[in-house]
Write an enzyme that holds these catalytic residues in place. Structure first.
Site, PDB file in Angstrom:
ATOM      1  N   HIS A  34       0.838  -1.197   0.000  1.00 43.58           N
ATOM      2  CA  HIS A  34       0.000   0.000   0.000  1.00 43.58           C
ATOM      3  C   HIS A  34       0.875   1.249   0.000  1.00 43.58           C
ATOM      4  O   HIS A  34       2.102   1.179  -0.088  1.00 43.58           O
ATOM      5  CB  HIS A  34      -0.983  -0.010   1.168  1.00 43.58           C
ATOM      6  CG  HIS A  34      -0.349  -0.154   2.527  1.00 43.58           C
ATOM      7  ND1 HIS A  34       0.533   0.767   3.061  1.00 43.58           N
ATOM      8  CD2 HIS A  34      -0.481  -1.119   3.477  1.00 43.58           C
ATOM      9  CE1 HIS A  34       0.910   0.397   4.262  1.00 43.58           C
ATOM     10  NE2 HIS A  34       0.319  -0.755   4.542  1.00 43.58           N
ATOM     11  N   HIS A  37       3.880   1.508   2.453  1.00 49.72           N
ATOM     12  CA  HIS A  37       5.062   0.753   2.024  1.00 49.72           C
ATOM     13  C   HIS A  37       5.815   1.515   0.934  1.00 49.72           C
ATOM     14  O   HIS A  37       7.052   1.616   0.970  1.00 49.72           O
ATOM     15  CB  HIS A  37       4.649  -0.619   1.466  1.00 49.72           C
ATOM     16  CG  HIS A  37       3.851  -1.463   2.407  1.00 49.72           C
ATOM     17  ND1 HIS A  37       2.767  -2.194   2.000  1.00 49.72           N
ATOM     18  CD2 HIS A  37       3.984  -1.685   3.740  1.00 49.72           C
ATOM     19  CE1 HIS A  37       2.261  -2.847   3.035  1.00 49.72           C
ATOM     20  NE2 HIS A  37       2.981  -2.549   4.103  1.00 49.72           N
ATOM     21  N   CYS A 142      -3.293  -8.012  21.304  1.00 52.17           N
ATOM     22  CA  CYS A 142      -3.799  -7.477  20.038  1.00 52.17           C
ATOM     23  C   CYS A 142      -3.212  -8.304  18.900  1.00 52.17           C
ATOM     24  O   CYS A 142      -1.991  -8.315  18.691  1.00 52.17           O
ATOM     25  CB  CYS A 142      -3.416  -6.004  19.870  1.00 52.17           C
ATOM     26  SG  CYS A 142      -3.829  -5.347  18.223  1.00 52.17           S
ATOM     27  N   CYS A 145      -1.319  -6.097  16.197  1.00 55.61           N
ATOM     28  CA  CYS A 145       0.069  -5.744  16.545  1.00 55.61           C
ATOM     29  C   CYS A 145       0.916  -6.983  16.832  1.00 55.61           C
ATOM     30  O   CYS A 145       2.143  -6.904  16.870  1.00 55.61           O
ATOM     31  CB  CYS A 145       0.096  -4.842  17.779  1.00 55.61           C
ATOM     32  SG  CYS A 145      -0.676  -3.232  17.558  1.00 55.61           S
ATOM     33  N   CYS A 160      -7.289  -1.585  20.754  1.00 54.75           N
ATOM     34  CA  CYS A 160      -5.991  -1.085  20.313  1.00 54.75           C
ATOM     35  C   CYS A 160      -6.217   0.102  19.379  1.00 54.75           C
ATOM     36  O   CYS A 160      -6.976  -0.014  18.404  1.00 54.75           O
ATOM     37  CB  CYS A 160      -5.221  -2.191  19.586  1.00 54.75           C
ATOM     38  SG  CYS A 160      -3.696  -1.616  18.806  1.00 54.75           S
ATOM     39  N   HIS A 163      -5.473  -0.754  15.739  1.00 55.48           N
ATOM     40  CA  HIS A 163      -6.312  -1.771  15.084  1.00 55.48           C
ATOM     41  C   HIS A 163      -7.695  -1.791  15.740  1.00 55.48           C
ATOM     42  O   HIS A 163      -8.082  -2.771  16.389  1.00 55.48           O
ATOM     43  CB  HIS A 163      -5.656  -3.150  15.175  1.00 55.48           C
ATOM     44  CG  HIS A 163      -4.301  -3.217  14.549  1.00 55.48           C
ATOM     45  ND1 HIS A 163      -3.137  -3.039  15.271  1.00 55.48           N
ATOM     46  CD2 HIS A 163      -3.924  -3.419  13.260  1.00 55.48           C
ATOM     47  CE1 HIS A 163      -2.099  -3.136  14.454  1.00 55.48           C
ATOM     48  NE2 HIS A 163      -2.545  -3.354  13.233  1.00 55.48           N
ATOM     49  N   LYS A 313      -8.777   9.651   7.816  1.00 53.25           N
ATOM     50  CA  LYS A 313      -7.969   8.436   7.742  1.00 53.25           C
ATOM     51  C   LYS A 313      -8.410   7.588   6.555  1.00 53.25           C
ATOM     52  O   LYS A 313      -9.602   7.453   6.279  1.00 53.25           O
ATOM     53  CB  LYS A 313      -8.101   7.636   9.038  1.00 53.25           C
ATOM     54  CG  LYS A 313      -7.189   6.427   9.100  1.00 53.25           C
ATOM     55  CD  LYS A 313      -7.274   5.731  10.453  1.00 53.25           C
ATOM     56  CE  LYS A 313      -6.338   4.520  10.496  1.00 53.25           C
ATOM     57  NZ  LYS A 313      -6.380   3.843  11.804  1.00 53.25           N
ATOM     58  N   LYS A 316     -10.996   1.613   3.202  1.00 52.34           N
ATOM     59  CA  LYS A 316     -11.624   1.022   2.020  1.00 52.34           C
ATOM     60  C   LYS A 316     -13.114   1.304   1.986  1.00 52.34           C
ATOM     61  O   LYS A 316     -13.699   1.500   0.916  1.00 52.34           O
ATOM     62  CB  LYS A 316     -11.366  -0.489   2.001  1.00 52.34           C
ATOM     63  CG  LYS A 316      -9.925  -0.873   1.704  1.00 52.34           C
ATOM     64  CD  LYS A 316      -9.753  -2.386   1.659  1.00 52.34           C
ATOM     65  CE  LYS A 316      -8.294  -2.756   1.366  1.00 52.34           C
ATOM     66  NZ  LYS A 316      -8.098  -4.226   1.352  1.00 52.34           N
TER      67      LYS A 316
END
Length: 523
Positions: A34, A37, A142, A145, A160, A163, A313, A316
Site C-alpha cells: 500500500h 510501504h 492485540c 500488533c 488497540c 487496530h 484516515k 476502504k
C-alpha cells in the site's frame, strides 16, 4: 533541535572509506503493498541516490516479514500451502518495489535459513546471560500488533488504537520474556548523548516518554499451539520466536551477522520507519542489542503517515485509499515519487489522494518544470540547427538566474536527511519558477526575429538549458526516470561524483536529442 544543515562532502573523499547502510522496515505479507510501504521505500531510495551522488558505498535493504500469526492465518484463509502463499506475496512486494524505482541491494525474506539461524544465535546469547526467563502471563493481546498490551495502551473502549476493528483478546499462557528494565537508563543516556539518534525531535521526545517509567519484560515467544510460522526457540522447540524479535534482527542478518565483516556497515546504519512502529524500533530493538552486547544503529529516522483528503484516515469503506499501482498506471512512477517526496510534512500527517497527486503532477512537474524544457529545447532545435546555442556575453539577469539555480540545487550536493526532502524539492520548484519568469522576461522568441539580437537570444537559451541541466541532475535523486530522460534530450555529459551544481557543463554546439513532452498533461 534545529534543522540539521546539509553536510558538505569532504574534498578528500577519494581517500576515505565511506559507507551508508539504509534500511526500511520489512513488511507483513498478510496484505498487498500500500501507499505506506511505497512511501518509506521511495524515501529510502532517494536517500540512497543522494549518498551515491556524494560518493558513498551504499547498502539499501527492504523486504518482507514472512512469520507470525497474521501471515499464517492469511495463508489459511486462502487455503494455500504457507510456502506457496509466502512466495506469491514476496513476488508481489518485490515487483512493486522494482516498479516504483527502489534500487534495493538486499531483499529480505525472514524464511531464509541464514536469517533464522542468526536469530536463534542472538536468542541463545541472551538466554545464556540469564536475561530471558520463562513464566506464566495473563494479559490483553492485540492480534493486529501481535503483541501484549497494557491497559494504558488501549482506547477508552478497551481497543488497540492502531487496530480498532480487531477485538483484543484476554490471553493466559506460558511464554519466554526478555528483561528490559536493566537497560532502560542506559538507553536514555544513549539518546541524550547522541542528539541525532532519533530524528526528528518530536519523535525523540515521544520515545523518551516511553522510557520514563520502568519497563515490563518483553514477551519474545509464542507457543506452537497458537503460532507455528516462525523461528524455533533454540532452547525450547515448543515455542517460536515473537515476530518482532525475529523481524528486527534482519537489520543485522542482512549484512552477515554473526560472522565477522558486518561491523563497517552496521556503524553507518540508518533505520527508516513510520511513527506507528516507533516503540519496537526505539525500545525493543535497542534493548535487544544491549542484551546481546551489540552496538546500536547510528540513526532512527521517523516519518508520519498519509491520510485522505481533508485529513480523513484512509479506509476502504470510505473509498479514499490511494493505491500506488493505480497512481502509476494513470500518471507514471515519477508522479508518485514526486508527490511523496514533495508533500510529506516532517512531523505531522499529510494528505494524499489521486486528485492531489494529479494536481501536483500537472502544476509542478508539468507546468513549471517539464513545459519549459520542451519550449526552450524545441525552439533551439528548430532555430539553431538542432544544437545547444553558443552563448555570448552574460548580463546581470543571466548571472542572477544562474546563482538562483545553483543555490536551489545545492541541497542535493550535500547530505540530505529524511526530514529535509520536502524542503529540498520545494527549492527545485522555486528554481523552476525563476527560470520561467526569466524566459518570459527575456522573450527569446522575440529576440530571434532581429539579426542584431540573435546573439542575445542564443545566450538566453543557453543559460536556460544549462540551468535546466543542473536542475535535472539534482532531480535524478528524486525522479530518476524522468530526470534521466530530460538529460538525454539535452545530450548532457555524465555528471561527476561527488555531484555539485556546476555551471557551463553543457557545451554550446552540443547536438540536442529527440525532444518530447516530459510530463504530458493528465485530466
Amino acid at each position: 533541535m534545529q534543522k540539521q544543515a546539509f553536510r558538505p562532502l569532504p574534498r578528500n573523499f577519494e581517500s576515505m572509506l565511506m559507507k551508508s547502510y539504509i534500511t526500511t522496515p520489512i513488511y507483513y505479507v498478510n496484505g498487498s503493498p500500500h501507499i505506506g510501504h511505497a512511501f518509506t521505500s521511495i524515501m529510502a531510495d532517494i536517500l540512497k541516490r543522494n549518498r551515491e551522488a556524494l560518493g558513498y558505498e551504499m547498502m539499501l535493504s527492504t523486504g518482507v516479514d514472512e512469520h507470525g500469526q497474521k501471515n499464517q492465518e492469511a495463508a489459511e484463509a486462502l487455503d494455500m500451502p504457507v510456502t506457496d502463499y509466502l512466495d506469491m506475496r514476496c513476488k508481489e512486494f518485490r515487483d512493486v518495489f522494482e516498479k516504483i524505482g527502489v534500487e534495493f541491494d538486499y531483499f529480505v525474506r525472514t524464511s531464509r535459513e541464514g536469517h533464522k539461524t542468526a536469530v536463534a544465535e542472538m536468542e541463545q546469547r541472551i538466554f545464556d546471560k540469564g536475561l530471558i526467563v520463562k513464566k506464566q502471563y495473563t494479559g490483553t493481546y492485540c492480534k493486529g500488533c501481535e503483541e501484549f498490551k497494557k491497559e494504558s495502551d488501549l482506547t477508552e473502549d478497551g481497543q488497540c488504537p492502531l487496530h480498532p476493528t480487531i477485538k483484543v483478546e484476554q490471553t493466559d499462557e506460558t511464554n519466554y520474556f526478555l528483561k528490559m528494565e536493566p537497560f532502560r537508563e542506559k538507553l536514555l543516556k544513549h539518546i541524550d548523548e547522541n542528539p541525532d539518534f532519533i530524528q526528528p525531535e518530536p519523535f525523540k521526545n515521544e520515545l523518551k516518554k516511553m522510557l520514563a517509567e520502568p519497563l515490563e519484560d518483553l514477551c519474545i515467544s509464542r507457543p506452537k499451539t497458537r503460532v507455528t510460522l516462525g523461528v524455533d526457540l533454540p532452547f525450547d522447540p515448543d515455542f517460536v520466536t515473537y515476530v518482532w524479535f525475529d523481524a528486527l534482527a534482519n537489520y543485522l542478518t542482512n549484512i552477515g551477522w554473526p560472522d565477522d565483516g558486518y561491523q563497517d556497515w552496521w556503524a553507518e546504519c540508518e533505520h527508516m520507519i513510520g511513527k506507528d512502529i516507533l516503540k519496537p524500533h526505539g525500545v525493543y530493538w535497542p534493548l535487544m542489542l544491549m542484551a546481546a552486547d551489540l552496538p546500536l544503529p547510528k540513526k532512527l529516522s521517523v516519518h508520519s503517515h498519509w491520510v485522505g483528503a481533508g485529513g480523513v484516515k484512509m479506509s476502504k469503506s470510505i473509498g479514499n485509499v490511494v493505491d500506488p499501482i493505480e497512481v502509476m498506471d494513470k500518471l507514471g512512477v515519477d508522479a508518485l515519487r514526486w508527490y511523496l517526496a514533495r508533500h510529506m510534512r516532517a512531523d505531522s500527517d499529510s494528505q494524499i489522494s489521486v486528485d492531489l497527486i494529479t494536481q501536483a503532477y500537472n502544476s509542478e512537474l508539468g507546468n513549471k518544470i517539464g513545459n519549459l524544457l520542451s519550449r526552450v529545447a524545441k525552439f533551439s532545435n528548430k532555430n539553431f540547427d538542432g544544437k545547444v546555442p553558443m552563448p555570448g556575453a552574460l548580463t546581470a539577469e543571466d548571472e542572477a538566474l544562474r546563482r538562483t539555480v545553483v543555490e536551489a540545487t545545492k541541497a542535493f550536493a550535500g547530505w540530505i536527511n529524511l526530514q529535509d526532502i520536502p524542503a529540498a524539492t520545494q527549492q527545485i520548484v522555486e528554481a523552476a519558477v525563476a527560470m520561467n519568469e526569466y524566459i518570459d522576461q527575456q522573450a527569446p522568441w522575440s529576440l530571434f526575429k532581429n539579426e542584431e539580437t540573435r546573439e542575445r537570444c542564443a545566450t538566453v537559451l543557453y543559460v536556460t538549458l544549462d540551468c535546466q541541466r543542473i536542475l535535472f541532475e539534482a532531480l535524478t535523486q528524486v525522479i530518476p526516470g524522468s530526470a534521466t530522460r530530460a538529460l538525454g534530450m539535452l545530450n548532457a555529459p555524465k555528471a561527476a561524483t561527488p555531484w555539485a551544481p556546476e555551471l557551463d557543463k553543457l557545451a554550446g554546439g552540443t547536438e540536442l536529442g529527440e525532444i518530447d513532452a516530459l510530463f504530458p498533461r493528465v485530466q
